[in-house]
Design an enzyme around this catalytic site. Sequence first.
Site, PDB file in Angstrom:
ATOM      1  N   PHE A 131       0.855  -1.141  -0.058  1.00 24.30           N
ATOM      2  CA  PHE A 131      -0.046  -0.089  -0.056  1.00 24.30           C
ATOM      3  C   PHE A 131       0.930   1.417   0.025  1.00 24.30           C
ATOM      4  O   PHE A 131       1.973   1.384   0.643  1.00 24.30           O
ATOM      5  CB  PHE A 131      -0.872  -0.059   1.370  1.00 24.30           C
ATOM      6  CG  PHE A 131      -1.832   1.162   1.119  1.00 24.30           C
ATOM      7  CD1 PHE A 131      -3.114   0.977   0.257  1.00 24.30           C
ATOM      8  CD2 PHE A 131      -1.852   2.264   1.776  1.00 24.30           C
ATOM      9  CE1 PHE A 131      -4.002   1.978   0.186  1.00 24.30           C
ATOM     10  CE2 PHE A 131      -2.899   2.942   1.723  1.00 24.30           C
ATOM     11  CZ  PHE A 131      -3.900   2.945   0.991  1.00 24.30           C
ATOM     12  N   ASP A 208       1.727  -5.526   7.419  1.00 27.74           N
ATOM     13  CA  ASP A 208       0.491  -4.769   7.416  1.00 27.74           C
ATOM     14  C   ASP A 208      -0.468  -5.409   7.190  1.00 27.74           C
ATOM     15  O   ASP A 208      -0.927  -6.081   6.226  1.00 27.74           O
ATOM     16  CB  ASP A 208       0.861  -3.603   6.302  1.00 27.74           C
ATOM     17  CG  ASP A 208      -0.275  -2.566   5.920  1.00 27.74           C
ATOM     18  OD1 ASP A 208      -1.437  -2.980   6.366  1.00 27.74           O
ATOM     19  OD2 ASP A 208      -0.104  -1.722   5.521  1.00 27.74           O
ATOM     20  N   TYR A 233     -10.758   0.568  10.316  1.00 31.85           N
ATOM     21  CA  TYR A 233     -12.007   1.331   9.763  1.00 31.85           C
ATOM     22  C   TYR A 233     -12.677   0.324   8.438  1.00 31.85           C
ATOM     23  O   TYR A 233     -13.608   0.770   7.990  1.00 31.85           O
ATOM     24  CB  TYR A 233     -11.899   2.744   9.269  1.00 31.85           C
ATOM     25  CG  TYR A 233     -10.677   2.774   8.609  1.00 31.85           C
ATOM     26  CD1 TYR A 233     -10.409   2.705   7.278  1.00 31.85           C
ATOM     27  CD2 TYR A 233      -9.566   3.707   9.278  1.00 31.85           C
ATOM     28  CE1 TYR A 233      -9.123   3.006   6.680  1.00 31.85           C
ATOM     29  CE2 TYR A 233      -8.455   3.800   8.594  1.00 31.85           C
ATOM     30  CZ  TYR A 233      -8.342   3.869   7.463  1.00 31.85           C
ATOM     31  OH  TYR A 233      -7.198   4.054   6.736  1.00 31.85           O
ATOM     32  N   LYS A 234     -11.963  -0.673   8.219  1.00 35.40           N
ATOM     33  CA  LYS A 234     -12.453  -1.812   7.098  1.00 35.40           C
ATOM     34  C   LYS A 234     -13.233  -2.771   7.615  1.00 35.40           C
ATOM     35  O   LYS A 234     -14.366  -2.519   8.109  1.00 35.40           O
ATOM     36  CB  LYS A 234     -10.966  -2.312   6.297  1.00 35.40           C
ATOM     37  CG  LYS A 234     -10.251  -1.024   5.759  1.00 35.40           C
ATOM     38  CD  LYS A 234      -8.945  -1.470   5.091  1.00 35.40           C
ATOM     39  CE  LYS A 234      -8.197  -0.500   4.471  1.00 35.40           C
ATOM     40  NZ  LYS A 234      -8.565   0.283   3.394  1.00 35.40           N
ATOM     41  N   ARG A 382     -12.154  -2.861  -8.210  1.00 40.49           N
ATOM     42  CA  ARG A 382     -12.127  -3.724  -6.849  1.00 40.49           C
ATOM     43  C   ARG A 382     -13.693  -3.976  -6.049  1.00 40.49           C
ATOM     44  O   ARG A 382     -14.278  -3.022  -5.917  1.00 40.49           O
ATOM     45  CB  ARG A 382     -11.274  -3.041  -5.971  1.00 40.49           C
ATOM     46  CG  ARG A 382     -10.810  -3.941  -4.949  1.00 40.49           C
ATOM     47  CD  ARG A 382      -9.560  -3.370  -4.096  1.00 40.49           C
ATOM     48  NE  ARG A 382     -10.481  -2.120  -3.264  1.00 40.49           N
ATOM     49  CZ  ARG A 382      -9.629  -1.418  -2.321  1.00 40.49           C
ATOM     50  NH1 ARG A 382      -8.484  -1.644  -2.028  1.00 40.49           N
ATOM     51  NH2 ARG A 382     -10.435  -0.634  -1.546  1.00 40.49           N
TER      52      ARG A 382
END
Lengths: 422, 422
Positions: A131, A208, A233-234, A382
């Site tokens: 990322f 990560d 938050y995912k 995605r």
Amino acid sequence: MPITDSDDLSIEFARAIDAASPLREHRERFVFADDTIYLDGNSLGRLPRRTSQRLREVIDTEWGRDLIRSWPTWIARHDDVAAALATGVLGVRPSEVTIADSTTVNLYKVINAAADLRPGRSVILIERDNFPTDLYVVQGIAKARGMSVRVVDSDIDGGLSVEQVRSALDDDVALACFCHVSYRSGAIADIEQITGVLHEAGAVAVWDLCHSAGAIRTPLAQARAEFAVGCTYKYLNSGPGAPAFLYVREDLHDQVRQPIWGWFGQREQFAMGGDYDPVEGIARFTSGTPAVLGLSAIEEGVRSITDAGIDELEQGGRLLTGYGLVLADSWLAPLGFTVASPRAASRRGSHLTLHHRQAWQICQAMIARGVVPDFRTPDRLRLGMAPLTTSFEEVWRGFDAIREIVETDEHLQFPAERARVT
Amino acid sequence: MPITDSDDLSIEFARAIDAASPLREHRERFVFADDTIYLDGNSLGRLPRRTSQRLREVIDTEWGRDLIRSWPTWIARHDDVAAALATGVLGVRPSEVTIADSTTVNLYKVINAAADLRPGRSVILIERDNFPTDLYVVQGIAKARGMSVRVVDSDIDGGLSVEQVRSALDDDVALACFCHVSYRSGAIADIEQITGVLHEAGAVAVWDLCHSAGAIRTPLAQARAEFAVGCTYKYLNSGPGAPAFLYVREDLHDQVRQPIWGWFGQREQFAMGGDYDPVEGIARFTSGTPAVLGLSAIEEGVRSITDAGIDELEQGGRLLTGYGLVLADSWLAPLGFTVASPRAASRRGSHLTLHHRQAWQICQAMIARGVVPDFRTPDRLRLGMAPLTTSFEEVWRGFDAIREIVETDEHLQFPAERARVT
């Protein structure tokens, strides 16, 4: 597995699977405010109903009425939430995790700590499809410390393999920072095998977990990985910008420090001593005052995950993405889509990515219809399938919308060039 | 000034002053859930009524219903809130402030950036009574960069003087980090004069505004100070752990970087480029994903301040602390209290501190009565008078409670030793 073998592509079939799902009752604990088809729970998770209620209490009672008298409660909550996340989501010891800051700031802390553990080595290993914020953090640290960054040339759609990592290692690699699940393809990197290869070469592992925590198992303990970070938050459904988490293997706690020395990591904090003297244990990785609203949301978000169970969620996610693959092959391949994610269930996280040269226009057409995917450069659509909140019917409707859009050229009325985000 | 000259120490007098106050209508915008006497708004500010409503909308609608479709709104809010805070609270340009992280993390960023501006110099100057987290951050940075920390031996009750700073300066001082208002005594350090002295010596100024922003004027612009940070949960009434702010003087933006390189500071962030390329302007001082709930609370908190006006608030705070001094002299001096804050109005922030050898016990007795002060080591009772939310009647009742407690030895039933905070 009946789903991936089935020729039944009807919505009734999807509904039947939903009705039989052990996750159904858990899905009902979330807010579904309208008929949006949400295929981006891997970017921002849905709102648990209890979180809405809980935050009202935190705001109106704990803050509004009790004011600073709530601090003992909030400090205890900080420890409790971290412990619940450690054991229920990550499968590590309660003492090995804390909640703090953002993923970016936590990466900065643990990568510096990892580099400190290998003072004689000068290379930080990353994957080219890490990322971006991971890449930037590593670049900044390498510059500040006079280290260099070595990039493993992984396969963007296929993910990072053990062999790729092995061939990039030598005696000069201090640490590697890799993503457990790739943000673009959803490919899973094998934490156990890759950490093993790193350790054989004397390097430290930093993982990560942003795109995996709460969706699949994270075998940090089995791998004896040194460090990990991730956001909440995912898949942890804790709301936009909620604080991140940070894991440090317990035997390292007293050997390592992090660079941002602050009063929440200080021994006897309220004695207000003049010299930094970090607490023992994971709390030395905290710095400033914790974000209490976000922290309280994490408590509910983690509960939503632990009540369902990570094993159940991992299985649910595989079924959802497997179903997505069937729909992609049946409906979308003839329309110019190719799969940009691994096909093996054991290598797939909880999102599927498809290539299409008009992906950006298709993405806009979907949003206009109330179907929310994510676009990833340069040509990727995605499609997130959060195992806790995405139903088979939602996946069916989402893919059906894509099919209709492309069949009717509906997407061609949207701009082909992505607007510049300033 | 009628208040400080008056012999009228009746509650009716306090009420009359409240009734005539131009801040009265602004105070009515806050939640007063019960009859708590709250003398700690300088630690955690009260809840604005609008914030409670606003956060419900953010949670239930922006997050719960609109999900990731709210990100353009949130990113715009980030800029808007920072601009409002810059102009309405700090008196600087809208482009000079951003909201990010915690005070501790922001200090880490700006102190590193300040040190970068003076590469040939090796000393960081602090005051011995800086807030502890400032000291710890500076100690960590000095260690990492091979710099040393020099401590100005200021007067804890009287604050930091220009002369003390001048005598500590030489050609080796890269930067100084001082608090505008001392967290213990409430003494104001003169930003304009001290920054001037620093600049004469070629040093960079970093100001911690935690105990001043929202209560008194912060003349950063007049002083041409380079950097400042501050929190939003005290006088800005933005809730526990809400994100902090950060100021960098505009002409420096393109000369400086901060060490925590993250994707929110990246040019064309969503292009997901592989190499860090910071945006121009203040946003390069951001790192990770912003805390949206806290950010939204800051929008309301800042509005509460700007609607009242900083000049009005500074004047209101002086009247409150002046009144507190009269009550302390009249009622509490005979009971063994001495004043631990400057007496000159121009040198007082918006809290008053009193010494008493039994301060810890008195503090506990007050809390048991629903009167909330703060304790500061070793013998200080800190009484915050937030100009926006504290009434004269509240001050009267608070001081009356202290008088009664000590006159009747009520505090002696509480433990004399402070419990260890773990």
